[in-house]
Structures are given as C-alpha cells and as structure tokens.
Enzyme design. Structure first.
Site, PDB file in Angstrom:
ATOM      1  N   SER A 180      63.621 -40.022   2.298  1.00 58.04           N
ATOM      2  CA  SER A 180      63.920 -39.017   3.062  1.00 58.04           C
ATOM      3  C   SER A 180      63.756 -39.047   4.736  1.00 58.04           C
ATOM      4  O   SER A 180      64.602 -38.520   5.255  1.00 58.04           O
ATOM      5  CB  SER A 180      62.986 -37.860   2.536  1.00 58.04           C
ATOM      6  OG  SER A 180      61.666 -37.921   2.571  1.00 58.04           O
ATOM      7  N   HIS A 208      68.108 -36.453  -1.667  1.00 60.05           N
ATOM      8  CA  HIS A 208      68.909 -36.850  -0.769  1.00 60.05           C
ATOM      9  C   HIS A 208      70.082 -37.918  -1.354  1.00 60.05           C
ATOM     10  O   HIS A 208      70.667 -38.291  -0.271  1.00 60.05           O
ATOM     11  CB  HIS A 208      68.163 -37.656   0.443  1.00 60.05           C
ATOM     12  CG  HIS A 208      67.119 -36.794   1.200  1.00 60.05           C
ATOM     13  ND1 HIS A 208      67.441 -35.779   1.902  1.00 60.05           N
ATOM     14  CD2 HIS A 208      65.833 -36.717   0.735  1.00 60.05           C
ATOM     15  CE1 HIS A 208      66.347 -35.126   2.308  1.00 60.05           C
ATOM     16  NE2 HIS A 208      65.194 -35.613   1.556  1.00 60.05           N
ATOM     17  N   LYS A 239      69.448 -29.244  -0.502  1.00 60.96           N
ATOM     18  CA  LYS A 239      69.934 -29.875   0.446  1.00 60.96           C
ATOM     19  C   LYS A 239      71.356 -29.838   0.728  1.00 60.96           C
ATOM     20  O   LYS A 239      71.874 -28.892   0.860  1.00 60.96           O
ATOM     21  CB  LYS A 239      69.029 -31.060   0.436  1.00 60.96           C
ATOM     22  CG  LYS A 239      67.588 -30.896   0.696  1.00 60.96           C
ATOM     23  CD  LYS A 239      66.651 -32.248   0.329  1.00 60.96           C
ATOM     24  CE  LYS A 239      65.351 -31.716   0.675  1.00 60.96           C
ATOM     25  NZ  LYS A 239      64.256 -32.405  -0.030  1.00 60.96           N
TER      26      LYS A 239
END
Ligand SMILES: *Cc1c(COP(=O)(O)O)cnc(C)c1O
Length: 392
Positions: A180, A208, A239
């Site tokens: 990350s 991610h 995200k």
C-alpha cells in the site's frame, strides 16, 4: 500524572518528532479535485483510483437501496437477518473474482482480523511479508499463531522460514498483493509455487490490486491466472470500488467456515445495504468500462514521468501508487504544505505507517484526471520541491 497530562505529553512528543496527525475537513465529495478551506485542490492522495466514489451509477444504486431497505442493517447478519443487497453483492463478487463464493465484512481491517484469527491459532505458523498492511499485522498478533516475518518480497527468506517451520500444524503465507505505501507487487507466482511444495495455504490482501490489475480489475491473482492457487482472496470495496467494506472470496467451504468462526463478522453489524448496492454497481461499471483501468495506468505513467523529469526520486513501484521519497518526516511535511499552498492535496506518509527515515509523499492519480491537471501537478511539484530545498 493525570490522564490529561499523560495525553498532553504524548501529543507534544509526537509534535516534536513531526509525527502528529490531524484531520482536514473537505467540503465536497471525493473526486478529481476537492474543496478544502474554501479552496479547490487537485486530489492526489486518495485510493479512489477509478473515480468511482462519486460516480452517478453508484449514487443511483445506493439511493434505490436506501429507499427500499433504509439505512442500517439492524444487527449482525446472523442475528437480524441478512439483507438481500449483500447477497447480490456477494454473488457478483464471486463471479468477478472467478471463485465459488464471497463474504462481505464491515471493512478491510475487520476482514483481515476476522480471517486470520478464524483460520489460524496456537500451533500454526503465519509467514508474513515485512511490509504487510497494519490490519494483517494486527490479525497475526490477535491470532496467537507463531508469526514469522520474511524480508519484503524475499523468496529465499520465505523458503528458509518454510523449511524451518515443518513442525507446524498448518502454515499460512500472508501478503498484500500490491503494497500500500510502496506500490510494488508481491511475487505471487513464486509464493504459490513455494506454498505448493511446502503445503502451506496462501492468503492475499488485494486492497490495492482489485480494480487496478487483472481481467476487469479482478486483481493481481487474476492477472497471473492464479485465482485457483490462492486459497483466500481478501479485498476492499472502499478503494478502487469507491464504496466501503471488504470481501473475502474463495471456496464455498471457506466462506461457510468464516461465517461460523470470524469474530469480526459474527460480532459486528452488517454492511449498510445502500453501500453494498453501490459496491455492486461499481463492479458493473468496471465490467462495462474496463478502459477506466487503462486510463489509470496511463495517468500514473504520465505523472511518474513528470515527477522523475522534475528530479524527484520515486520508489520502485509497479502500480499507480507513486511514493515520492523524502526521508525525514519534517521535510516531507514541508513539501506537502508547499504543495497545498500550490493547489495540490498530497499527504506526507510518516512512521509508523512507513519505516523511520523513509517518509514520503504517496501520490496516486485518478483515472479521470485530465492530462492538463497532471501537467499542472508536475509543475507544482517542481516549484514546491525547489522552495523546500528537496530539489536543488
Ligand atoms: C486500506 C487497506 C486495508 C483496510 O481496508 P479498510 O476497508 O480501509 O479498513 C487493508 N489492507 C490493505 C493492504 C489496505 O491498503
């Protein structure tokens, strides 16, 4: 010392080390730019990679679910009943990930805590990458399994620790798929190979990876055709997917076990139905418009090239996460402040989020940033870098 005195001492200590944190109030939704203190700033510090947090399709889906199902989930899904939009989302996630089943958790933090504590315990060994996310680290600690930390992405070290842990009841290799704060990618093919030869299970956190890599953004495991080799796929809805919450995906047996054993699932209220419907809509948007992912990577390349030609040192990333390396915390804060003054919303990342001496600005473009916005950003970085003495 009273509690107040103790807290004051601690906060003053953080301040003196340039490690104190504060909240900044944003007066708009998350988008390519935001309004902060009455000024418009280009957003370069979010995980809203695909620009979905404010997308009309997500807002419509959330609104429809809000009208029909209301706001709160009422209780744990095992107690007050499990609202239909969560099941629609889980079925969609399983198809999207190419696995049998999925289970939604309240957040990525809760998914990691719940999964690690449910699957592992005393007598087991968890092999964990040194730069794994804090929520995986906390899950390891709470699990009461033996934790062996391997040097970041170091497969020889992982193999040595696997050799050394032959006596364990079960072994689990745990890793972020995309790290990350550095943006580099775990060597998943090798991890899967080692797991097979040492009979270890593989748990990956694609917080991610999902929305950034793989077919339609299904993640790093998908990009390598390793969906079936990874035992436990974890990812966030918060995200690239622009909503909130997280999922665990894998075999039907795994999901059935987790809903019986993961304490952060059992003892925590279900995700709000409107949020589940928004995440469901986000998957549909990505499937219909995979070019968003292409644009994200194009924007990352453009921004990276711009920052490097300006003279900044970017860490060795393989993703749209661009760590602009500074070193000490205070110069990183100074650079972030200078960028704020020039219309850029960028946050300094300091210890304990990253190791001491590696403070950085974590810069992330959004798929919907225009080329012109990124050029303006690059110029602002060059000016701010010189003003703070970080660039000569
Ligand atoms: C953000 C993040 C999480 C936590 O997810 P939340 O839904 O924000 O709680 C977990 N793992 C990684 C790698 C992350 O980056």
């Amino acid at each position: 010392m009273s509690l107040d005195e103790y807290l004051d001492t601690e906060l003053t200590g953080l301040q003196a080390m340039s490690l104190r944190r504060r909240l900044r109030i944003i007066q708009t939704g998350q988008a390519e730019s935001v309004i902060f203190a009455g000024r418009e700033l280009l957003m370069l510090s979010s995980n809203n990679y695909l620009g979905l947090a404010n997308h009309p399709a997500l807002k419509r889906a959330a609104t429809r679910a809000l009208e029909r199902f209301g706001v709160g989930a009422g209780a744990s899904r095992l107690v007050a009943g499990s609202l239909e939009p969560l099941h629609a989302l889980e079925a969609h996630l399983a198809r999207f990930k190419g696995v049998e089943a999925a289970l939604v958790f309240g957040s990525g933090y809760l998914a990691n805590l719940g999964t690690l504590t449910a699957l592992t315990g005393p007598g087991d060994v968890i092999l964990s990458d040194a730069l794994n996310h804090a929520s995986l680290i906390d899950g390891c600690r709470l699990s009461r399994a033996t934790v062996m930390i391997y040097r970041h992405r170091d497969m020889e070290h992982l193999a040595a620790l696997l050799s050394a842990s032959i006596a364990a009841r079960h072994r689990f290799i745990v890793t972020d798929s995309v790290f990350s704060m550095d943006g580099d990618v775990a060597p998943l093919a090798r991890i899967v190979e080692l797991a097979r030869s040492y009979r270890a299970a593989v748990i990956i956190d694609e917080a991610h990876g999902v929305g950034l890599f793989g077919r339609n953004g299904a993640g790093v495991a998908s990009s390598l055709g390793l969906e079936r080799e990874v035992d436990v796929h974890i990812g966030t809805l918060s995200k690239a997917l622009g909503a909130y919450g997280a999922y665990v995906a894998g075999s039907r047996r795994l999901i059935d076990y987790l809903l019986n054993r993961a304490r952060s699932f059992i003892f925590s209220t279900g995700l709000p139905p409107a949020i589940a419907s928004a995440a469901d809509a986000a998957l549909s948007v990505i499937e219909a418009e995979p070019e968003r992912i292409t644009r994200l990577h194009e924007n990352a390349k453009r921004l990276r090239d711009g920052l490097e030609s300006a003279g900044f040192k970017i860490g060795s990333t393989d993703s749209p996460i661009l760590p602009v390396m500074v070193g000490e915390a205070q110069p990183a804060l100074d650079l972030a402040d200078a960028l704020f003054a020039r219309g850029m919303y960028v946050i300094a990342i300091r210890p304990p989020t990253v190791p001491p001496g590696t403070a950085r600005l974590r810069v992330t473009p959004i798929a919907t940033h225009t080329a012109e916005q990124l050029t303006v950003a690059t110029e602002a970085f060059a000016v701010a870098g010189r003003a703070t003495g970080i660039l000569c």
